[in-house]
Design a protein around this motif. Structure first.
Motif, PDB file in Angstrom:
ATOM      1  N   VAL A   1       5.203  -2.108  -7.436  1.00 11.20           N
ATOM      2  CA  VAL A   1       4.582  -1.043  -8.222  1.00 11.20           C
ATOM      3  C   VAL A   1       5.466  -0.529  -9.361  1.00 11.20           C
ATOM      4  O   VAL A   1       4.956  -0.157 -10.413  1.00 11.20           O
ATOM      5  N   TRP A   2       6.800  -0.525  -9.192  1.00 19.31           N
ATOM      6  CA  TRP A   2       7.612   0.081 -10.250  1.00 19.31           C
ATOM      7  C   TRP A   2       7.743  -0.803 -11.485  1.00 19.31           C
ATOM      8  O   TRP A   2       7.804  -0.292 -12.603  1.00 19.31           O
ATOM      9  N   LEU A   3       7.780  -2.099 -11.332  1.00 22.32           N
ATOM     10  CA  LEU A   3       7.767  -2.955 -12.515  1.00 22.32           C
ATOM     11  C   LEU A   3       6.429  -2.825 -13.231  1.00 22.32           C
ATOM     12  O   LEU A   3       6.361  -2.753 -14.461  1.00 22.32           O
ATOM     13  N   ASP A   4       5.379  -2.760 -12.464  1.00 16.94           N
ATOM     14  CA  ASP A   4       4.034  -2.534 -12.994  1.00 16.94           C
ATOM     15  C   ASP A   4       3.957  -1.166 -13.674  1.00 16.94           C
ATOM     16  O   ASP A   4       3.604  -1.046 -14.857  1.00 16.94           O
ATOM     17  N   ALA A   5       4.318  -0.115 -12.952  1.00 20.72           N
ATOM     18  CA  ALA A   5       4.126   1.251 -13.447  1.00 20.72           C
ATOM     19  C   ALA A   5       4.956   1.548 -14.684  1.00 20.72           C
ATOM     20  O   ALA A   5       4.455   2.092 -15.675  1.00 20.72           O
ATOM     21  N   LEU A   6       6.227   1.182 -14.673  1.00 23.36           N
ATOM     22  CA  LEU A   6       7.110   1.528 -15.784  1.00 23.36           C
ATOM     23  C   LEU A   6       6.700   0.851 -17.085  1.00 23.36           C
ATOM     24  O   LEU A   6       6.906   1.397 -18.175  1.00 23.36           O
TER      25      LEU A   6
ATOM     26  N   GLU B   1       6.837   4.160  -2.195  1.00 28.87           N
ATOM     27  CA  GLU B   1       6.809   2.825  -2.801  1.00 28.87           C
ATOM     28  C   GLU B   1       8.238   2.379  -3.098  1.00 28.87           C
ATOM     29  O   GLU B   1       8.552   1.896  -4.192  1.00 28.87           O
ATOM     30  N   ALA B   2       9.126   2.557  -2.121  1.00 26.51           N
ATOM     31  CA  ALA B   2      10.539   2.265  -2.356  1.00 26.51           C
ATOM     32  C   ALA B   2      11.185   1.654  -1.120  1.00 26.51           C
ATOM     33  O   ALA B   2      10.801   1.954   0.011  1.00 26.51           O
ATOM     34  N   PHE B   3      12.187   0.806  -1.374  1.00 28.68           N
ATOM     35  CA  PHE B   3      12.988   0.205  -0.323  1.00 28.68           C
ATOM     36  C   PHE B   3      14.274   1.004  -0.153  1.00 28.68           C
ATOM     37  O   PHE B   3      14.836   1.504  -1.130  1.00 28.68           O
ATOM     38  N   TYR B   4      14.763   1.105   1.089  1.00 26.67           N
ATOM     39  CA  TYR B   4      15.979   1.864   1.361  1.00 26.67           C
ATOM     40  C   TYR B   4      16.913   1.051   2.247  1.00 26.67           C
ATOM     41  O   TYR B   4      16.471   0.271   3.092  1.00 26.67           O
ATOM     42  N   THR B   5      18.214   1.268   2.053  1.00 24.85           N
ATOM     43  CA  THR B   5      19.204   0.628   2.911  1.00 24.85           C
ATOM     44  C   THR B   5      19.370   1.458   4.181  1.00 24.85           C
ATOM     45  O   THR B   5      19.024   2.640   4.229  1.00 24.85           O
TER      46      THR B   5
ATOM     47  N   ARG C   1      15.716   7.675 -10.251  1.00 22.74           N
ATOM     48  CA  ARG C   1      16.393   6.390 -10.098  1.00 22.74           C
ATOM     49  C   ARG C   1      15.596   5.259 -10.745  1.00 22.74           C
ATOM     50  O   ARG C   1      16.158   4.388 -11.411  1.00 22.74           O
ATOM     51  N   PHE C   2      14.300   5.266 -10.552  1.00 21.16           N
ATOM     52  CA  PHE C   2      13.465   4.202 -11.103  1.00 21.16           C
ATOM     53  C   PHE C   2      13.516   4.191 -12.634  1.00 21.16           C
ATOM     54  O   PHE C   2      13.519   3.131 -13.260  1.00 21.16           O
ATOM     55  N   HIS C   3      13.561   5.391 -13.219  1.00 21.66           N
ATOM     56  CA  HIS C   3      13.543   5.495 -14.683  1.00 21.66           C
ATOM     57  C   HIS C   3      14.924   5.334 -15.320  1.00 21.66           C
ATOM     58  O   HIS C   3      15.028   4.823 -16.430  1.00 21.66           O
ATOM     59  N   ALA C   4      15.952   5.800 -14.644  1.00 26.17           N
ATOM     60  CA  ALA C   4      17.286   5.804 -15.247  1.00 26.17           C
ATOM     61  C   ALA C   4      18.127   4.596 -14.858  1.00 26.17           C
ATOM     62  O   ALA C   4      19.166   4.346 -15.474  1.00 26.17           O
ATOM     63  N   VAL C   5      17.691   3.837 -13.855  1.00 30.65           N
ATOM     64  CA  VAL C   5      18.425   2.637 -13.432  1.00 30.65           C
ATOM     65  C   VAL C   5      17.562   1.390 -13.609  1.00 30.65           C
ATOM     66  O   VAL C   5      17.898   0.483 -14.380  1.00 30.65           O
TER      67      VAL C   5
END
Length: 529
Positions: free
Chosen positions: A244-249, A147-151, A283-287
């Motif tokens: 999902v991460w804005l929702d989940a966090l 559930e993540a975007f990558y460069t 990364r999702f939690h600390a950034v």
């Protein structure tokens, strides 16, 4: 420090009693059944929650399930059932795990609950109203599994030349309209946070990873999707669902009553004391998470702690290899408290560790059966047999007696210090050093010989040992609650004096005890196993 955040140590000493303590697991994704990683994270939180309760804190311990997103929608479709029915079934597996593992969580949150939808849509509106969310379009590489975007620079290629994420997940090119969060505006603020509070991200190796990532530059973050529908609708534009991460966090806020900041739970427990996570979602939690909170003018959590991963007999755990460790299976094989102890003691928390049959049997037969189990069994058996089944009277303490009693009485503060930094293995090492000293003391004092020459001295030796066992058992309750309760039952210790505030209240002589039974039997492998 941003948003007036207190440091971790100041925070846990504030509030009523000894303070308020809010600890969370990540919410677990429901596209599969629980594995050892889920049990490990929740166990660490459970140990810390139990420790803090026994130490006089008001504790809130949260776990739950993350039930939205493309993976769930796809898994439900594959199963041929409605996504809500699918999540109802799989979420129950995680709820069942909390019971089997004797976890003491105060709440179990599901992101499909109405309270959570309300919290998500409220924080979205706050971010949008403050100008931190805008509508644009996204084109880039996306990993459904993560559930993540990558460069492009983060990707590598597998043996077949396919692009893969740093986690090994397959990626696909995605182009769609998307709302964005202005993450790029928070680079300096995040670096200031990490600098001003070095304990915000632990262990240090993970903190360094996060700093390096942020220093590399932050791009605005896509926070909505239109290619699937299983999620929280974006307020005012239900063509989009929240990423999902804005929702989940946001679940961490939901569980304390957000958006009602006058809610008593919110007032007492927010900000969270510790978010415990696996290193893969650091990364999702600390950034992302502190940036969302800064943008919404909400207080930040005190700490993000990222633990390591388990391997199985030296091999990376993989469904395709077929070596996934089922926590229910190993509990059935070895016993609940034995598994709890092994997982907290075997590996320095924060680092990767290896699960092996030989290692857990060694801990069971060495640390548990031989060390603490044998100490308790032989001491209490001597008390029952030679002291009329009562805790003996004691005379003046010798230097040897005082040395053992002093080492036992120093354990509480040692455990506080280590557990407050999530150094569970170090805390347990200090306990076992004292257990080893107690076993050595038994051999040196030889109470069985004193029975023939000096009954009064025998009584003092057995009292010193029994008092040592009492304190050790009280302190080990967070790790092995069932076994330590049995040990304290054998001392006829009432439930209300098993909290840490009673550690300094010495054991009373004259209390009757029953004939003790072994608590930690040796594990004997069946032939051919």
């Amino acid at each position: 420090m941003p948003n007036g955040a207190l440091c971790y140590q100041e925070f846990i000493m504030s509030g009523s009693k000894n303070g308020s303590f809010y600890i969370t697991t990540p919410i677990y994704y429901v596209n599969d059944k629980p594995h050892i990683g889920h049990a490990y994270t929740t166990l660490a939180c459970d140990v810390l929650a139990r420790f803090k309760r026994l130490d006089g804190y008001d504790v809130k311990f949260l776990t739950g399930t993350d039930e939205h997103g493309q993976k769930v929608e796809a898994s439900a479709e594959k199963a041929g059932i409605d996504p809500q029915l699918f999540t109802d079934r799989v979420s129950q597996n995680f709820r069942d795990l909390t019971k089997v593992c004797n976890f003491s969580n105060d709440d179990f949150i599901r992101t499909t609950e109405e309270r959570h939808k309300k919290a998500c849509q409220h924080i979205w509106k706050v971010l949008e109203d403050k100008g931190f969310i805008y509508l644009g379009s996204y084109a880039g590489w996306y990993a459904v599994r993560d559930e993540a975007f990558y460069t492009e620079t983060e990707l590598t290629k597998d043996a077949n030349g396919k692009r893969i994420a740093p986690t090994g997940a397959e990626v696909e090119w995605v182009e769609e309209p998307s709302y964005f969060f202005k993450l790029s505006a928070f680079g300096d603020k995040l670096l200031e946070l990490y600098e001003s509070d070095p304990d915000f991200v632990l262990p240090d190796s993970r903190r360094n990873e996060v700093i390096s990532f942020v220093k590399g530059g932050l791009r605005d973050l896509s926070v909505s999707r239109t290619t699937f529908k299983w999620g929280v609708p974006v307020p005012g534009n239900d063509e989009h669902i929240m990423y999902v991460w804005l929702d989940a966090l946001t679940n961490y806020l939901t569980a304390v009553g957000y958006p009602d900041e006058n809610n008593s739970n919110y007032k007492e427990f927010w900000p969270a004391t510790v978010h415990m996570v696996g290193k893969d979602i650091l990364r999702f939690h600390a950034v992302y998470w502190p940036a969302f909170l800064m943008a919404a003018d909400l207080p930040l959590p005190k700490r993000i702690y990222a633990h390591g991963w388990w391997t199985n007999e030296g091999q990376k755990i993989s469904k395709s290899v077929g070596n996934v460790i089922d926590p229910l299976a190993i509990i059935d094989e070895y016993g609940l408290d034995q598994v709890r102890y092994f997982m907290m003691r075997e590996v320095p928390f924060g680092k990767d560790g290896d699960y092996s049959k030989r290692a857990i049997i060694s801990r069971m037969n060495g640390d548990l059966a031989n060390d603490i189990g044998n100490l308790s069994q032989r001491v209490l058996s001597m008390v029952f047999k030679n002291c009329d089944g009562q805790i003996p009277e004691h005379g003046l303490f010798t230097d040897a007696d005082k040395l053992l009693l002093d080492s036992v009485s120093g354990l509480h503060q040692k455990l506080r210090t280590e557990f407050d930094r999530q150094n569970f293995h170090k805390g347990l090492e200090s306990v076992w050093e004292v257990i080893s000293s107690a076993n050595k003391y038994v051999d040196e004092q030889a109470p069985w010989a004193l029975r023939k020459t000096d009954m009064e001295r025998m009584g003092t030796v057995l009292y010193v040992l029994t008092e040592s066992i009492r304190q050790i058992a009280i302190l080990l309750q967070p790790v092995m609650p069932q076994s330590m309760n049995k040990m304290l039952d054998q001392l006829s210790l009432p439930a209300d004096v098993r909290v840490f505030s009673h550690l300094t209240t010495p054991l009373q002589s004259g209390i009757a005890i029953d004939k003790p039974e072994g608590i930690f039997p040796r594990y004997v492998e069946e032939e051919g196993a």
